[in-house]
Design a protein around this motif. Structure first.
Motif, PDB file in Angstrom:
ATOM      1  N   UNK A   1     -47.425 -31.681  20.126  1.00 53.21           N
ATOM      2  CA  UNK A   1     -46.006 -31.730  19.944  1.00 53.21           C
ATOM      3  C   UNK A   1     -45.524 -30.597  19.050  1.00 53.21           C
ATOM      4  N   UNK A   2     -44.306 -30.213  19.287  1.00 54.74           N
ATOM      5  CA  UNK A   2     -43.670 -29.177  18.477  1.00 54.74           C
ATOM      6  C   UNK A   2     -42.330 -29.680  17.957  1.00 54.74           C
ATOM      7  N   UNK A   3     -41.992 -29.312  16.729  1.00 57.14           N
ATOM      8  CA  UNK A   3     -40.666 -29.662  16.234  1.00 57.14           C
ATOM      9  C   UNK A   3     -39.611 -28.975  17.092  1.00 57.14           C
ATOM     10  N   UNK A   4     -38.519 -29.632  17.285  1.00 58.60           N
ATOM     11  CA  UNK A   4     -37.441 -29.110  18.118  1.00 58.60           C
ATOM     12  C   UNK A   4     -36.208 -28.882  17.260  1.00 58.60           C
ATOM     13  N   UNK A   5     -35.455 -27.878  17.609  1.00 58.39           N
ATOM     14  CA  UNK A   5     -34.153 -27.664  17.000  1.00 58.39           C
ATOM     15  C   UNK A   5     -33.161 -27.640  18.136  1.00 58.39           C
ATOM     16  N   UNK A   6     -32.177 -28.520  18.079  1.00 56.25           N
ATOM     17  CA  UNK A   6     -31.198 -28.639  19.155  1.00 56.25           C
ATOM     18  C   UNK A   6     -29.843 -28.975  18.551  1.00 56.25           C
ATOM     19  N   UNK A   7     -28.840 -29.012  19.408  1.00 57.35           N
ATOM     20  CA  UNK A   7     -27.517 -29.429  18.945  1.00 57.35           C
ATOM     21  C   UNK A   7     -27.405 -30.940  19.007  1.00 57.35           C
ATOM     22  N   UNK A   8     -26.483 -31.476  18.248  1.00 55.45           N
ATOM     23  CA  UNK A   8     -26.250 -32.916  18.257  1.00 55.45           C
ATOM     24  C   UNK A   8     -25.934 -33.409  19.662  1.00 55.45           C
ATOM     25  N   UNK A  18     -34.615 -34.308  10.961  1.00 59.85           N
ATOM     26  CA  UNK A  18     -35.461 -34.293   9.780  1.00 59.85           C
ATOM     27  C   UNK A  18     -36.782 -35.013   9.955  1.00 59.85           C
ATOM     28  N   UNK A  19     -36.994 -35.660  11.105  1.00 62.08           N
ATOM     29  CA  UNK A  19     -38.228 -36.403  11.348  1.00 62.08           C
ATOM     30  C   UNK A  19     -39.125 -35.657  12.342  1.00 62.08           C
ATOM     31  N   UNK A  20     -38.619 -35.402  13.539  1.00 65.01           N
ATOM     32  CA  UNK A  20     -39.406 -34.678  14.540  1.00 65.01           C
ATOM     33  C   UNK A  20     -38.725 -33.377  14.967  1.00 65.01           C
ATOM     34  N   UNK A  21     -37.706 -33.015  14.245  1.00 66.28           N
ATOM     35  CA  UNK A  21     -36.982 -31.788  14.519  1.00 66.28           C
ATOM     36  C   UNK A  21     -35.694 -31.761  13.726  1.00 66.28           C
ATOM     37  N   UNK A  22     -34.828 -30.846  14.105  1.00 65.87           N
ATOM     38  CA  UNK A  22     -33.540 -30.722  13.429  1.00 65.87           C
ATOM     39  C   UNK A  22     -32.420 -30.692  14.450  1.00 65.87           C
ATOM     40  N   UNK A  23     -31.316 -31.283  14.097  1.00 70.69           N
ATOM     41  CA  UNK A  23     -30.101 -31.227  14.898  1.00 70.69           C
ATOM     42  C   UNK A  23     -29.063 -30.409  14.148  1.00 70.69           C
ATOM     43  N   UNK A  24     -28.439 -29.498  14.867  1.00 71.76           N
ATOM     44  CA  UNK A  24     -27.408 -28.652  14.273  1.00 71.76           C
ATOM     45  C   UNK A  24     -26.120 -28.801  15.070  1.00 71.76           C
ATOM     46  N   UNK A  25     -25.026 -28.473  14.438  1.00 75.82           N
ATOM     47  CA  UNK A  25     -23.744 -28.480  15.126  1.00 75.82           C
ATOM     48  C   UNK A  25     -23.693 -27.279  16.066  1.00 75.82           C
ATOM     49  N   UNK A  26     -23.043 -27.428  17.223  1.00 74.83           N
ATOM     50  CA  UNK A  26     -22.915 -26.282  18.128  1.00 74.83           C
ATOM     51  C   UNK A  26     -22.200 -25.114  17.456  1.00 74.83           C
ATOM     52  N   UNK A  27     -22.589 -23.917  17.851  1.00 76.91           N
ATOM     53  CA  UNK A  27     -21.960 -22.675  17.371  1.00 76.91           C
ATOM     54  C   UNK A  27     -22.103 -22.483  15.868  1.00 76.91           C
ATOM     55  N   UNK A  28     -23.257 -22.875  15.325  1.00 75.57           N
ATOM     56  CA  UNK A  28     -23.534 -22.710  13.896  1.00 75.57           C
ATOM     57  C   UNK A  28     -24.830 -21.906  13.727  1.00 75.57           C
ATOM     58  N   UNK A  29     -24.797 -20.601  13.978  1.00 75.59           N
ATOM     59  CA  UNK A  29     -26.026 -19.810  13.916  1.00 75.59           C
ATOM     60  C   UNK A  29     -26.668 -19.780  12.530  1.00 75.59           C
ATOM     61  N   UNK A  30     -25.872 -19.896  11.477  1.00 71.21           N
ATOM     62  CA  UNK A  30     -26.438 -19.892  10.128  1.00 71.21           C
ATOM     63  C   UNK A  30     -27.298 -21.139   9.904  1.00 71.21           C
ATOM     64  N   UNK A  31     -26.801 -22.262  10.374  1.00 65.85           N
ATOM     65  CA  UNK A  31     -27.543 -23.511  10.236  1.00 65.85           C
ATOM     66  C   UNK A  31     -28.826 -23.466  11.077  1.00 65.85           C
ATOM     67  N   UNK A  32     -28.730 -22.942  12.282  1.00 62.56           N
ATOM     68  CA  UNK A  32     -29.893 -22.791  13.147  1.00 62.56           C
ATOM     69  C   UNK A  32     -30.935 -21.900  12.482  1.00 62.56           C
TER      70      UNK A  32
END
Length: 75
Positions: A1-8, A18-32
């Motif tokens: 498995x790999x951690x995932x970063x996706x939008x909400x 924060x558990x198996x990946x991160x969720x970011x708000x759309x159009x937030x490149x700094x957060x990504x």
């Protein structure tokens, strides 16, 4: 498995923030970027999230989902 970063909106169903990946708000490149750097620099977090992601992968495997549908449809 790999951690995932996706939008909400796209990944909220399988990714626990924060558990198996991160969720970011759309159009937030700094957060990504912040979360990408966090996974690169924090090896312990990366390993922990990889284990959790593997668990989700196993829980929702194609074979398990097919068996659930078969039980539902044929019982």
């Amino acid at each position: 498995g790999l951690p995932c970063i996706s939008t909400y909106s796209a990944g909220g169903m399988l990714i626990e923030n924060g558990i198996n990946g991160f969720l970011v708000k759309p159009n937030q490149p700094e957060e990504l970027s912040k979360y990408i750097n966090e996974l690169i620099s924090n090896k312990a977090l990366n390993i922990s999230m990889r284990k959790e992601a593997l668990y989700v992968n196993e829980k929702y495997s194609f074979e398990k989902i097919i068996k659930q549908w078969e039980r539902l449809l044929y019982s």
